[in-house]
Motif scaffolding. Sequence first.
Motif, mmCIF file in Angstrom:
data_model
loop_
_atom_site.group_PDB
_atom_site.id
_atom_site.type_symbol
_atom_site.label_atom_id
_atom_site.label_comp_id
_atom_site.label_asym_id
_atom_site.label_seq_id
_atom_site.Cartn_x
_atom_site.Cartn_y
_atom_site.Cartn_z
ATOM 1 N N ILE A 175 35.857 31.894 31.624
ATOM 2 C CA ILE A 175 34.708 32.435 32.361
ATOM 3 C C ILE A 175 33.698 33.408 31.535
ATOM 4 O O ILE A 175 32.633 33.426 31.578
ATOM 5 N N GLY B 117 28.684 36.454 37.972
ATOM 6 C CA GLY B 117 30.086 36.671 38.599
ATOM 7 C C GLY B 117 30.345 35.407 39.733
ATOM 8 O O GLY B 117 31.324 35.279 40.154
ATOM 9 N N GLN C 136 33.700 33.793 39.007
ATOM 10 C CA GLN C 136 34.820 34.219 39.528
ATOM 11 C C GLN C 136 34.943 34.179 40.933
ATOM 12 O O GLN C 136 35.954 34.034 41.442
ATOM 13 N N ARG D 139 37.913 32.413 43.168
ATOM 14 C CA ARG D 139 38.603 33.405 44.201
ATOM 15 C C ARG D 139 39.140 32.298 45.374
ATOM 16 O O ARG D 139 40.094 32.320 46.016
#
Length: 331
Positions: A23, A127, A130, A134
């Motif tokens: 990432i 982001g 991420q 999740r």
Amino acid sequence: MGDIHVMREEFLPPKPPPRRHLISVGDLTRDDVERLLATARSFSRSLEREVKKLPTLRGYTVVNVFYESSTRTSSSFELAAKRLSADTMSIKAAGSSVDKGESLKDTALTLGAYDPDVIVIRHPQIGAPQLVARYTAAHIVNAGDGKHQHPTQALLDLYTIREHVGPLDGLHVAIVGDVLHSRVARSNIQALTLMGATVTLVGPPPLIPRGIEAMGCEVSHEIGAIAAADVVYVLRMQRERMQEGANYVPSLREYTARWGVTPERLRPGQKVMHPGPMNRGVEIDPVVADAADALIETQVRAGLVVRMAVLYDLLTTGPVPVKTPEPLEVA
Ligand code: NCD
């Protein structure tokens, strides 16, 4: 208390092994970079063969989701997955209005329903990778999130420099132009300094974020500062990310006059890089872009083997075997 804890643990499903993602360059150690670059190099040898496809990732699925336009990054990820025999699916959502939060979560859940092994995502929101990490069980590769990170670009740049300029340790790289809007600049500052290179950012004050020296680089507002560098890394003027009405530079013409990388501003033998797409005649003079010392097409070629290495590395635990795998038998 201890016993209760132990009992509880017994009833929980076994923890899934931690998924590895790419990432941010900040996720990588120097050893990780060394391993990835060595793997890329071994794949580049395999691409010299007549049959270029390797069976290495047969049975794995790689999904590419691009919410922002891309030529080089999306095509090289797709080809990288194909060269390693993975199944690929590419979704281009550029131009669609993606809402924050919920809708990206829904996209992640939808993609996750296909049980992909890797999701490569480019998204205008910082982001986003991420968030997808999740909500899915896939390994996530960030192919660019807003102006935040673009780790595979930094890796392919390191690879290009190593192969065509020399060792990274002690090398001096000048990054010139629109640093403010550039995820490539952020990832490259981290990657180059991690590997022992010195970085000087060069550009007009409004395009160099205040306090960026904290990342371990130097700043100069004089274009003459590029003369001291071994490599001049030119950034695109990212007009699409510039807020309307904000005057970052008086005009593009003025920018070119003061900051454009021209033959006169370079020393003989200085190598020039650009992540593409280029605005010829704006940040880079066409003569510089087409000169023998420009490594711009070399960067694109490096993108393929480096992305093969990243996919391979995420899906396997160890480094690539020294002996390159045999090419796939053609039926
Ligand atoms: C860069 C990007 O998209 O961040 N391009 C690329 O990946 N080849 C740089 C840019 O758009 O200027």
